[in-house]
Design a protein around this motif. Structure first.
Motif, mmCIF file in Angstrom:
data_model
loop_
_atom_site.group_PDB
_atom_site.id
_atom_site.type_symbol
_atom_site.label_atom_id
_atom_site.label_comp_id
_atom_site.label_asym_id
_atom_site.label_seq_id
_atom_site.Cartn_x
_atom_site.Cartn_y
_atom_site.Cartn_z
ATOM 1 N N UNK A 1 9.950 -6.181 -4.841
ATOM 2 C CA UNK A 1 10.162 -4.987 -4.018
ATOM 3 C C UNK A 1 9.307 -5.055 -2.758
ATOM 4 N N UNK A 2 8.036 -5.402 -2.923
ATOM 5 C CA UNK A 2 7.130 -5.490 -1.765
ATOM 6 C C UNK A 2 7.629 -6.564 -0.802
ATOM 7 N N UNK B 1 10.686 -7.598 -0.307
ATOM 8 C CA UNK B 1 11.879 -7.097 0.393
ATOM 9 C C UNK B 1 11.495 -6.093 1.458
ATOM 10 N N UNK B 2 10.565 -5.204 1.150
ATOM 11 C CA UNK B 2 10.152 -4.188 2.128
ATOM 12 C C UNK B 2 9.334 -4.795 3.265
ATOM 13 N N UNK B 3 8.532 -5.802 2.963
ATOM 14 C CA UNK B 3 7.723 -6.450 4.004
ATOM 15 C C UNK B 3 8.612 -7.107 5.054
ATOM 16 N N UNK B 4 9.707 -7.708 4.612
ATOM 17 C CA UNK B 4 10.558 -8.475 5.515
ATOM 18 C C UNK B 4 11.898 -7.800 5.759
ATOM 19 N N UNK B 5 12.004 -6.532 5.404
ATOM 20 C CA UNK B 5 13.279 -5.818 5.447
ATOM 21 C C UNK B 5 13.861 -5.595 6.811
ATOM 22 N N UNK B 6 13.066 -5.655 7.875
ATOM 23 C CA UNK B 6 13.638 -5.360 9.188
ATOM 24 C C UNK B 6 14.024 -6.613 9.941
ATOM 25 N N UNK B 7 13.926 -7.776 9.291
ATOM 26 C CA UNK B 7 14.251 -9.019 9.975
ATOM 27 C C UNK B 7 13.103 -9.462 10.867
ATOM 28 N N UNK C 1 10.071 5.124 -10.802
ATOM 29 C CA UNK C 1 8.733 5.322 -11.342
ATOM 30 C C UNK C 1 8.419 4.275 -12.403
ATOM 31 N N UNK C 2 9.446 3.735 -13.025
ATOM 32 C CA UNK C 2 9.265 2.713 -14.054
ATOM 33 C C UNK C 2 8.785 1.386 -13.476
ATOM 34 N N UNK C 3 8.951 1.204 -12.174
ATOM 35 C CA UNK C 3 8.578 -0.055 -11.519
ATOM 36 C C UNK C 3 7.086 -0.358 -11.641
ATOM 37 N N UNK C 4 6.268 0.676 -11.790
ATOM 38 C CA UNK C 4 4.822 0.480 -11.876
ATOM 39 C C UNK C 4 4.431 -0.389 -13.070
ATOM 40 N N UNK C 5 5.277 -0.463 -14.083
ATOM 41 C CA UNK C 5 4.979 -1.247 -15.283
ATOM 42 C C UNK C 5 5.503 -2.681 -15.205
ATOM 43 N N UNK C 6 6.095 -3.079 -14.089
ATOM 44 C CA UNK C 6 6.709 -4.397 -13.961
ATOM 45 C C UNK C 6 6.113 -5.144 -12.762
ATOM 46 N N UNK C 7 5.026 -5.913 -12.967
ATOM 47 C CA UNK C 7 4.369 -6.595 -11.849
ATOM 48 C C UNK C 7 5.288 -7.526 -11.061
ATOM 49 N N UNK C 8 6.164 -8.268 -11.747
ATOM 50 C CA UNK C 8 7.067 -9.182 -11.041
ATOM 51 C C UNK C 8 8.079 -8.402 -10.212
ATOM 52 N N UNK D 1 0.830 -1.206 0.000
ATOM 53 C CA UNK D 1 0.000 0.000 0.000
ATOM 54 C C UNK D 1 0.862 1.252 0.000
ATOM 55 N N UNK D 2 1.908 1.239 0.802
ATOM 56 C CA UNK D 2 2.818 2.380 0.845
ATOM 57 C C UNK D 2 3.525 2.546 -0.498
#
Length: 144
Positions: free
Chosen positions: A121-122, A124-130, A109-116, A78-79
């Motif tokens: 990215x999501x 990595x960010x979800x589990x980024x803090x260990x 900004x180009x990431x929006x066109x690449x679902x995989x 969502x973020x």
């Protein structure tokens, strides 16, 4: 609660890093789905200036870092979606580095066109803090 640090690439910031980060923070605060779960402040990401030989500070650093505290009920997806929407709304979207724990991801900004790519990215960010449920056993260089 999760902590994120966002930094604008000063070379791609059309109106300057501080102005771009203020715009992003306002964007996040105005998003009805985020405003209750996101708190942010803008500060300097530069180290404290060292005094010159005469004892006066050598210039003052600008504000170039947005620190976000995100409630645990809000997903990284969502973020990320809100940040990519903000980038898409900019005349010249600046590159933005997002950090959470050991992970650092630069969004152009180009990431929006690449679902995989977005899924990686999501994740990595979800589990980024260990946090529990992270990818502790997986070999990873910390980039997505």
């Amino acid at each position: 609660m999760h902590e994120y640090a966002l930094q604008v690439d000063p070379h791609s910031a059309g109106q300057g890093p501080e102005t771009e980060l203020r715009s992003l923070l306002l964007w996040l605060k105005e998003d009805e789905s985020l405003r209750r779960d996101v708190r942010g402040r803008i500060r300097s990401g530069a180290p404290t200036p060292t005094p010159a030989a005469g004892g006066t500070p050598m210039g003052s650093p600008g504000f170039d870092l947005l620190q976000l505290t995100v409630g645990s009920g809000l997903s990284a997806g969502s973020l990320l979606f809100a940040v990519l929407q903000w980038q898409a709304s900019r005349r010249r979207p600046p590159a933005l580095t997002v950090r959470r724990g050991p992970y650092e991801i630069t969004l152009t900004g180009d990431e929006a066109a690449d679902p995989e790519g977005l899924r990686r990215i999501v994740a990595a960010l979800e589990h980024g803090s260990g946090d529990e449920g992270g990818d502790e056993g997986r070999a990873d260089d910390g980039t997505a």
